[in-house]
Design a protein around this motif. Structure first.
Motif, short mmCIF file in Angstrom:
data_model
loop_
_atom_site.label_atom_id
_atom_site.label_comp_id
_atom_site.label_asym_id
_atom_site.label_seq_id
_atom_site.Cartn_x
_atom_site.Cartn_y
_atom_site.Cartn_z
N LEU A 296 0.79 -1.23 0.00
CA LEU A 296 0.00 0.00 0.00
C LEU A 296 0.83 1.29 0.00
N PRO A 297 1.98 1.36 0.70
CA PRO A 297 2.73 2.63 0.72
C PRO A 297 3.09 3.15 -0.66
N ALA A 298 3.38 2.28 -1.61
CA ALA A 298 3.72 2.74 -2.96
C ALA A 298 2.55 3.50 -3.58
N ALA A 299 1.35 2.97 -3.43
CA ALA A 299 0.18 3.63 -4.00
C ALA A 299 -0.14 4.93 -3.27
N VAL A 300 -0.01 4.94 -1.95
CA VAL A 300 -0.27 6.16 -1.18
C VAL A 300 0.69 7.27 -1.61
N GLY A 301 1.97 6.93 -1.73
CA GLY A 301 2.95 7.92 -2.16
C GLY A 301 2.67 8.44 -3.56
N ALA A 302 2.27 7.55 -4.46
CA ALA A 302 2.00 7.96 -5.84
C ALA A 302 0.77 8.85 -5.92
N VAL A 303 -0.27 8.54 -5.16
CA VAL A 303 -1.48 9.36 -5.17
C VAL A 303 -1.17 10.76 -4.66
N ALA A 304 -0.48 10.85 -3.54
CA ALA A 304 -0.16 12.15 -2.94
C ALA A 304 0.70 12.98 -3.87
N VAL B 265 8.89 5.55 -1.06
CA VAL B 265 9.74 6.41 -1.89
C VAL B 265 9.51 6.11 -3.37
N VAL B 266 9.39 4.84 -3.71
CA VAL B 266 9.09 4.46 -5.09
C VAL B 266 7.79 5.11 -5.55
N GLY B 267 6.76 5.08 -4.71
CA GLY B 267 5.48 5.65 -5.07
C GLY B 267 5.54 7.16 -5.26
N VAL B 268 6.21 7.85 -4.36
CA VAL B 268 6.34 9.31 -4.48
C VAL B 268 7.09 9.68 -5.75
N GLY B 269 8.19 9.00 -6.00
CA GLY B 269 8.97 9.28 -7.21
C GLY B 269 8.18 9.02 -8.47
N ALA B 270 7.46 7.91 -8.50
CA ALA B 270 6.66 7.58 -9.69
C ALA B 270 5.51 8.57 -9.86
N GLY B 271 4.88 8.97 -8.77
CA GLY B 271 3.78 9.93 -8.85
C GLY B 271 4.21 11.25 -9.45
N PHE B 272 5.37 11.75 -9.03
CA PHE B 272 5.88 13.00 -9.59
C PHE B 272 6.26 12.84 -11.06
N SER B 273 7.05 11.83 -11.37
CA SER B 273 7.60 11.72 -12.72
C SER B 273 6.53 11.37 -13.75
N PHE B 274 5.69 10.37 -13.47
CA PHE B 274 4.71 9.94 -14.45
C PHE B 274 3.65 11.01 -14.71
N THR B 275 3.23 11.71 -13.67
CA THR B 275 2.20 12.73 -13.86
C THR B 275 2.72 13.88 -14.71
N VAL B 276 3.94 14.33 -14.44
CA VAL B 276 4.49 15.46 -15.18
C VAL B 276 4.80 15.07 -16.63
#
Length: 507
Positions: free
Chosen positions: A316-324, A374-385
């Motif tokens: 779950l942490p990966a998805a939470v980080g990516a959503v945020a 950390v994987v989720g946060v990084g992916a959320g930033f990079s993929f969205t932009v």
């Protein structure tokens, strides 16, 4: 096409009524695809036990969906531009739900592989249509950034919902039920989408060139197949033949696009450095991540002994980080810069994967959870932009084709990642030392070893499983290291290619 972004026409500043309700329908489609992909990872041990696939068949079950969808995305995105994105989306969603039933009731590995391939055909209609419709629904750049962020966040939420819902179903029902959850999502999408989604298409589409479709499909599938086989079995005549066939198909596709009056894919899009940089970043990022993610669910269940629902919650942490991160990515990219956000996100993923190279059978959850966050946060930033950059770089009439290129990068990266990094895991695993009497199937996959252990004497089974788990973790550690190298190299590449790139509406 130059490297500058397309200006927003004054007429496009009009804000369409009901656009946010329409967006909610589009994210259902994203949810459909994301849930399906993550459910498969949790269901893999059960599929292994029930269908008894070989190691190669198990990889095909995992990646044939991505192979087919990668080969058809450009064609389906272009089809939506021509006959209507809403129409393609609703037909594809209906087919996706129906074919999910075939996946649920597959009785042999071959049937499962075929069902996954058909699901790829239906899935190829969904993702390009959703992004293209967002481009046509939201003309205000800042609203579009938020909409893309919600789109990406929903995909990430699907990766969380899939394991949790799938884990619950796997603990109470048979593995096929994990695919049947697509049906209610599909039903909601179609019923609500008919009423709320506006139709959009290219006003001057030109014909849908069947020869281009065939060349794209043959070229993409043959190239990915060749990479997978070379990684698994080394370079053989058959592998070389497939590579040559794929290269010839893709070369023919590009040549044909350059000569057609109205091509299936406008190759001039790639003259835009931001567009090309964003696509390349997406492809390499997914490549570095997907092989590891595919095997992580097996690690949590078959090595650490977690139940399916517990394994789903652990991810779950990966998805939470990516959503945020996805929800604020557009704002952060305008506050700082596109390349800082994308490169920083990719570097964070690379460092998190590097941390996972030290895992063993008894690794505690704090390291796993922190790395996944950390994987989720990084992916959320990079993929969205990068998605925002790709949509902003093209006229809205070509949104379907551009979205399809973006999604092709995702799916091609996923297929290559499972093929290459997955083959690292499988290659290391197959050579584990085993006691006399160990069945050959135990060396095909860790799920096969667990199944084989049930028919062996207790002491021998324990020795065999200990050796098999140690080998699996060693392979997983090597795959994490390879993924880290790919991600860190991609971060550097994105820093160069995205220099000077800005989102629409940036000051």
């Amino acid at each position: 096409m130059t490297s500058t972004l397309q200006p927003v026409h004054p007429d496009e500043a009009v804000k369409r009524p009901g656009r946010w309700l329409a967006l909610s329908v589009l994210v259902f489609a994203v949810l459909l695809v994301a849930v399906d992909a993550t459910v498969l990872g949790l269901a893999t041990p059960y599929i292994s036990e029930d269908l008894e696939p070989s190691g190669t068949q198990l990889l095909w079950i995992g990646d044939v969906y991505s192979f087919v969808i990668a080969g058809l995305l450009v064609s389906m995105g272009s089809l939506g531009d021509r006959i209507g994105r809403k129409r393609v989306l609703l037909v594809g969603a209906t087919a996706f739900g129906a074919i999910s039933v075939l996946n649920a009731y597959a009785t042999t590995p071959e049937m499962m592989i075929a069902a996954r391939a058909l699901l790829g055909v239906a899935g190829a209609t969904l993702m390009p249509a959703t992004l293209a419709l967002i481009r046509n629904l939201f003309h205000d750049p800042r609203e579009r950034s938020l909409a893309v962020g919600i789109w990406g966040a929903t995909a990430s939420a699907g990766t969380a919902l899939g394991p949790i819902v799938g884990g619950f179903l796997l603990e109470h029902f048979w593995w096929g039920s994990a695919f049947l959850i697509n049906l209610p999502v599909m039903a909601v999408l179609v019923v609500v989408g008919i009423r709320t989604l506006p139709e959009s298409r290219n006003p001057h589409p030109g014909p849908w060139d069947l020869a281009s479709v065939v060349l794209s499909l043959v070229g993409m599938i043959a190239v990915v197949y060749a990479v997978k086989e070379a990684a698994t079995h080394g370079l053989t005549r058959a592998t070389a033949g497939a590579a040559l066939l794929g290269a010839a198909g893709l070369y023919g596709f590009v040549r044909r696009q350059l000569t057609l009056p109205v091509p299936l894919l406008d190759m001039r899009l790639f003259r835009n450095r931001g567009f090309s940089g964003a696509v390349l970043a997406d492809l390499l990022t997914v490549l570095g991540l997907s092989g590891l993610v595919f095997f992580l669910s097996q690690y949590l269940q078959l090595v650490q002994g977690r139940r399916p629902l517990e394994a789903g919650l652990a991810e779950l942490p990966a998805a939470v980080g990516a959503v945020a991160a996805g929800l604020i990515a557009g704002h952060v990219a305008r506050r700082f810069s596109v390349r800082a956000v994308v490169s920083g996100g990719l570097a964070a993923i690379g460092l998190a994967l590097a941390a996972l190279t030290v895992i063993d059978e008894s690794t505690g959850y704090p390291l796993l959870g922190a790395s996944l966050l950390v994987v989720g946060v990084g992916a959320g930033f990079s993929f969205t932009v990068t998605a925002d950059v790709i949509l902003s770089s093209v006229p809205k009439e070509e949104a379907g084709s551009a979205s399809a290129v973006s999604e092709t990068a995702y799916e091609l990266g996923a297929a290559l990642g499972i093929a290459v990094l997955g083959s690292i895991v499988t290659g290391v695993y197959r050579g584990f030392p085993s006691p006399p009497g160990t069945p050959a199937g135990a060396h095909e996959s860790l799920g096969g070893a667990v199944e084989a252990a049930s028919g062996m004497p207790a002491a021998t089974a324990q020795e065999m499983l200990a050796s098999a788990r140690e080998a699996f973790v060693s392979g997983l550690s090597l795959a994490a290291g390879a993924g880290a190298v790919v991600l860190l190299a991609t971060a550097g590449t994105a820093w160069v290619l995205l220099k000077g790139q800005k989102l629409d509406g940036s000051r």
